[in-house]
Design an enzyme around this catalytic site. Structure first.
Site, short mmCIF file in Angstrom:
data_model
loop_
_atom_site.label_atom_id
_atom_site.label_comp_id
_atom_site.label_asym_id
_atom_site.label_seq_id
_atom_site.Cartn_x
_atom_site.Cartn_y
_atom_site.Cartn_z
CG HIS A 1 -2.86 2.93 -2.87
ND1 HIS A 1 -2.16 2.93 -1.69
CD2 HIS A 1 -4.17 2.80 -2.51
CE1 HIS A 1 -2.99 2.82 -0.66
NE2 HIS A 1 -4.24 2.73 -1.14
NE ARG B 1 -2.83 0.79 4.05
CZ ARG B 1 -3.82 1.32 3.31
NH1 ARG B 1 -4.09 0.84 2.13
NH2 ARG B 1 -4.52 2.35 3.76
#
Ligand SMILES: NC(=O)c1ccc[n+]([C@@H]2O[C@H](COP(=O)([O-])OP(=O)(O)OC[C@H]3O[C@@H](n4cnc5c(N)ncnc54)[C@H](OP(=O)(O)O)[C@@H]3O)[C@@H](O)[C@H]2O)c1
Length: 312
Positions: free
Chosen positions: A275, A227
């Site tokens: 991502h 993250r």
């Protein structure tokens, strides 16, 4: 007949409709799958995504569980309207994707592939460019859960000297497992290649900062498919500029999509991937959803129940 609400983005419905229908049928579960807007008071289970249309659970009075399609739960775990059990996604397809992304980028750093891509110029540069064997390369994986654990054991199976770090002590084949603050310091001190596969919680925010980055060997490489919040961006940019960190490959960011003017895009020592390290795969994820519905209906312990206090 049970009623499920598919509360992901509507564009994902064509892929999930056949996968969910077939997984429920295989499990012998009679269920109707509805799309929003549907009467919230009639819904037994919500197949949920943080990017979907349902973020207020107040009216879902009959709902027995919220089944997240994502591994990460930071966007829902603190939702005050959520009173139902929350399960996160642990999916074989997601895990394989993460293992492949991490292995590829570790090998890229280990073999210094970028150097040779940048030097296709007729000069025979052999001296100093023979890579060490994997066993002489220290790779550290922060986070040894479903994804980090699979990455660590795969890298160990390729021969890398792998150290892993987690909140609670672990035992993993071929991996030196550490935990706690001292464990983190020891792990970072040997991290020639660092892979961060931790969740976004208050405890992991800015885990890589000016102080912790300074513990890493000079010239270390960072891969972050966990993250964006794990890294203090200003501290990483400074460490790249001083050469403490030689390169960072980043898949996740504090703001996504990463804004076009963010310094990471133009930085010569940063690779941005959008991502894509690991994506939930409808076929395998649908089987996890169906198995969890079976468990809830049978009064059995569900899979991958989120600990709301812990935050993951
Ligand atoms: N880039 C992508 O495409 C992508 C895709 C999927 C997931 N992800 C990210 O990957 C993360 C990990 O997924 P997962 O399924 O492996 O999660 P998981 O099974 O919950 O594992 C999390 C790991 O992190 C450790 N951890 C959590 N808080 C910690 C702390 N404060 N200190 C030390 N260790 C800590 C846990 O320790 P314990 O084992 O002791 O609990 C566990 O080993 C997700 O949360 C998500 O953010 C990214």
């Amino acid at each position: 007949m049970l009623k499920l609400l598919f509360a992901d983005r509507i564009e994902n419905w064509p892929a999930y409709e056949p996968a969910l229908k077939s997984a429920l049928a295989e499990m012998g579960i009679a269920a109707e799958i509805l799309l929003p807007p549907a009467d919230p008071g009639a819904i037994d289970y919500i197949v949920y995504s943080p990017r979907g249309p349902v973020q207020d659970f107040t009216a879902y009075t009959r709902t027995k569980a919220v089944l997240n399609l994502w591994a990460g739960v930071e966007r829902v775990v603190g939702n005050p309207t959520l009173t139902q059990p929350l399960c996160r996604m642990v999916d074989e397809g997601l895990e394989r994707g993460m293992v492949e992304w991490v292995t590829g980028h570790v090998l890229r750093a280990h073999l210094d592939i970028d150097f040779f891509l940048a030097h296709q110029d007729g000069v025979w540069r052999q001296a100093g460019h023979v890579p060490p064997l994997a066993r002489d390369r220290s790779v550290v994986v922060l986070g040894l859960g479903a994804l980090g654990g699979a990455c660590a054991t795969t890298l160990a199976s390729l021969g890398f000297a792998v150290t892993g770090w987690s909140r609670t002590p672990k035992t993993l084949a071929g991996v030196t497992c550490l935990s706690g603050p001292e464990g983190l310091r020891a792990a970072l001190g040997r991290a020639q290649i660092l892979v961060t596969v931790l969740p976004n919680t208050p405890e992991t925010t800015d885990l890589l900062n000016r102080e912790t980055l300074a513990l890493m060997p000079r010239g270390a490489v960072i891969l972050n498919p966990g993250r964006g919040t794990l890294i203090d961006d200003a501290a990483l940019l400074a460490a790249l500029d001083t050469g403490r960190i030689a390169h960072a490959t980043l898949d996740v960011f504090r703001v996504e999509p990463l804004p076009p003017d963010h310094p990471y895009w133009a930085h010569p020592k940063v690779t941005v991937t959008p991502h894509i390290a690991a994506e939930t795969r409808p076929a395998s994820a649908a089987r996890v959803i169906a198995e969890n519905i079976r468990r809830f209906e049978a009064g059995e312990t569900p899979l991958h129940l989120v600990d709301r206090a812990r935050g993951y």
